[in-house]
Write a protein that holds these residues in place. Sequence first.
Motif, PDB file in Angstrom:
ATOM      1  N   ASN A 244       0.685  -1.075  -0.137  1.00 15.29           N
ATOM      2  CA  ASN A 244       0.005   0.155   0.068  1.00 15.29           C
ATOM      3  C   ASN A 244       0.823   1.328  -0.170  1.00 15.29           C
ATOM      4  O   ASN A 244       1.680   1.260   0.890  1.00 15.29           O
ATOM      5  CB  ASN A 244      -0.961   0.031   1.252  1.00 15.29           C
ATOM      6  CG  ASN A 244      -1.800  -1.231   1.270  1.00 15.29           C
ATOM      7  OD1 ASN A 244      -2.741  -1.134   0.605  1.00 15.29           O
ATOM      8  ND2 ASN A 244      -1.444  -2.303   1.917  1.00 15.29           N
ATOM      9  N   LEU A 245       0.895   2.057  -1.100  1.00 16.39           N
ATOM     10  CA  LEU A 245       1.681   3.186  -1.419  1.00 16.39           C
ATOM     11  C   LEU A 245       0.749   4.485  -1.313  1.00 16.39           C
ATOM     12  O   LEU A 245      -0.065   4.494  -2.086  1.00 16.39           O
ATOM     13  CB  LEU A 245       2.417   3.330  -2.588  1.00 16.39           C
ATOM     14  CG  LEU A 245       3.183   4.200  -3.019  1.00 16.39           C
ATOM     15  CD1 LEU A 245       4.294   4.636  -2.050  1.00 16.39           C
ATOM     16  CD2 LEU A 245       3.803   4.286  -4.446  1.00 16.39           C
ATOM     17  N   VAL A 246       1.085   5.516  -0.378  1.00 20.13           N
ATOM     18  CA  VAL A 246       0.226   6.831  -0.418  1.00 20.13           C
ATOM     19  C   VAL A 246       0.848   7.696  -1.063  1.00 20.13           C
ATOM     20  O   VAL A 246       2.135   7.985  -0.312  1.00 20.13           O
ATOM     21  CB  VAL A 246      -0.292   6.983   0.880  1.00 20.13           C
ATOM     22  CG1 VAL A 246       0.540   7.106   1.901  1.00 20.13           C
ATOM     23  CG2 VAL A 246      -1.390   8.255   0.828  1.00 20.13           C
ATOM     24  N   ALA A 306       0.363  -3.530  -6.219  1.00 15.57           N
ATOM     25  CA  ALA A 306       0.524  -2.292  -5.264  1.00 15.57           C
ATOM     26  C   ALA A 306      -0.684  -1.550  -5.377  1.00 15.57           C
ATOM     27  O   ALA A 306      -1.055  -1.171  -6.583  1.00 15.57           O
ATOM     28  CB  ALA A 306       1.773  -1.806  -5.250  1.00 15.57           C
ATOM     29  N   THR A 307      -1.213  -1.270  -4.292  1.00 18.08           N
ATOM     30  CA  THR A 307      -2.342  -0.168  -4.408  1.00 18.08           C
ATOM     31  C   THR A 307      -1.855   1.081  -3.993  1.00 18.08           C
ATOM     32  O   THR A 307      -1.195   1.495  -3.287  1.00 18.08           O
ATOM     33  CB  THR A 307      -3.578  -0.576  -2.997  1.00 18.08           C
ATOM     34  OG1 THR A 307      -3.979  -1.878  -3.304  1.00 18.08           O
ATOM     35  CG2 THR A 307      -4.409   0.460  -3.185  1.00 18.08           C
ATOM     36  N   VAL A 308      -1.787   1.999  -5.076  1.00 18.16           N
ATOM     37  CA  VAL A 308      -1.326   3.197  -4.965  1.00 18.16           C
ATOM     38  C   VAL A 308      -2.479   4.312  -4.742  1.00 18.16           C
ATOM     39  O   VAL A 308      -3.459   4.427  -5.491  1.00 18.16           O
ATOM     40  CB  VAL A 308      -0.542   3.669  -6.362  1.00 18.16           C
ATOM     41  CG1 VAL A 308      -0.029   5.178  -6.338  1.00 18.16           C
ATOM     42  CG2 VAL A 308       0.492   2.644  -6.555  1.00 18.16           C
ATOM     43  N   THR A 309      -2.349   5.171  -3.666  1.00 19.12           N
ATOM     44  CA  THR A 309      -3.296   6.163  -3.333  1.00 19.12           C
ATOM     45  C   THR A 309      -2.689   7.528  -3.542  1.00 19.12           C
ATOM     46  O   THR A 309      -1.758   7.874  -2.931  1.00 19.12           O
ATOM     47  CB  THR A 309      -3.860   5.931  -1.925  1.00 19.12           C
ATOM     48  OG1 THR A 309      -4.249   4.590  -1.890  1.00 19.12           O
ATOM     49  CG2 THR A 309      -5.027   7.106  -1.497  1.00 19.12           C
ATOM     50  N   GLU A 310      -3.539   8.285  -4.486  1.00 17.46           N
ATOM     51  CA  GLU A 310      -3.151   9.815  -4.658  1.00 17.46           C
ATOM     52  C   GLU A 310      -3.619  10.592  -3.441  1.00 17.46           C
ATOM     53  O   GLU A 310      -4.950  10.358  -3.130  1.00 17.46           O
ATOM     54  CB  GLU A 310      -3.662  10.317  -5.727  1.00 17.46           C
ATOM     55  CG  GLU A 310      -3.104   9.334  -7.236  1.00 17.46           C
ATOM     56  CD  GLU A 310      -1.940  10.175  -7.672  1.00 17.46           C
ATOM     57  OE1 GLU A 310      -1.776  11.070  -7.496  1.00 17.46           O
ATOM     58  OE2 GLU A 310      -1.449   9.630  -8.878  1.00 17.46           O
TER      59      GLU A 310
END
Length: 344
Positions: A244-246, A306-310
């Motif tokens: 999980n990447l923010v 991977a889940t990338v959240t802006e």
Amino acid sequence: MKLLTKQPTVILGTTLSVFLLLAGCADDVKTTGNVTTSPQAEGKKYTFRLADTHPDNYPTVLGDKKFAELVNQKSNGRIKIDVFPNSQLGEEKAVIEQVQLGAIEFTRVSSGPLAEFNKSLGVFSLPYIFDNAAHEWKFLESDKGKELLSSLESSKLKGLAYYDSGARNFYSKKPVKSVEDLKGMKLRVQQNKINIDLIDALGANASPMPYGEVFSSLQTGVIDGAENNYPSYDSSNHYQVAKNLVLDGHQRVPEVVMISKVTWDKLGDEDKKIIQEAATESVKTQREEWAKFEKNSEAKVKAAGATVTEVTDLKPWQDKVKPVIDKYRSEYKDVLDAIDQARK
């Protein structure tokens, strides 16, 4: 009888001449460690080492190699720099100590851990002080940016150039959709006081540790997450264990190419000029490689699941860390003013 009295003198003179000739040749080349002196031919020859933490194909290492190549070209092969990637010569903090002593001549390190050796560099760890890459580089190339690099000399280090390192973002084993989701998490940070204060302000628990220990610490649950740029998230395989990447872009912490002040002070003016010019010229290659690698890393981690959240609204994040800026504002006032000026 006259012939017998003169012959030894001729032999003695010839022998003495040969001895002096050989002695002169012996003085012509002297080798001490990794330095070879050949004064009548081409000057001193050097073989130096440059330490880097990252893998062989990483943008900073490609920059290191370009730097070494340029030094070799400009010195006509007299000065050779061997690049050692992948923490072969040690983790960053240990390498910095060795460079201070002159045991390792060059290194490329993040300015994050450098703050523990030179407080001036700590300003780069302050959150959200740069709007974007253009703002950051306008400051780094300004007189104040160059002055910060020069300040390393008081710490037995000679800063040669800044390298790009993009923006740093948080990633974790648990999903993070907002700043509140970081509360209570154990997060790895670079080893300096400002980073610890930053994590505390976000409500998480800071775990300073060397870069090379992060993967296993994520894998075993020693930490819940970490923070870094896209290329490091990718090349370190951290995306495999923290999916999980923010994209909050809380820091832009430039890399620094340095030489030991001990080594620098032993060089002649011409060799100093060669090394400085090569370092400055290598920045273009490093930044180009960084831009390419960053795009490839983004595509790779997304493809790997991977889940990338802006982050569309940074204000809640900035409000949380405002106490950190306030705490250090007086200490870095002139630098922060120069950073604000570069924004205009």
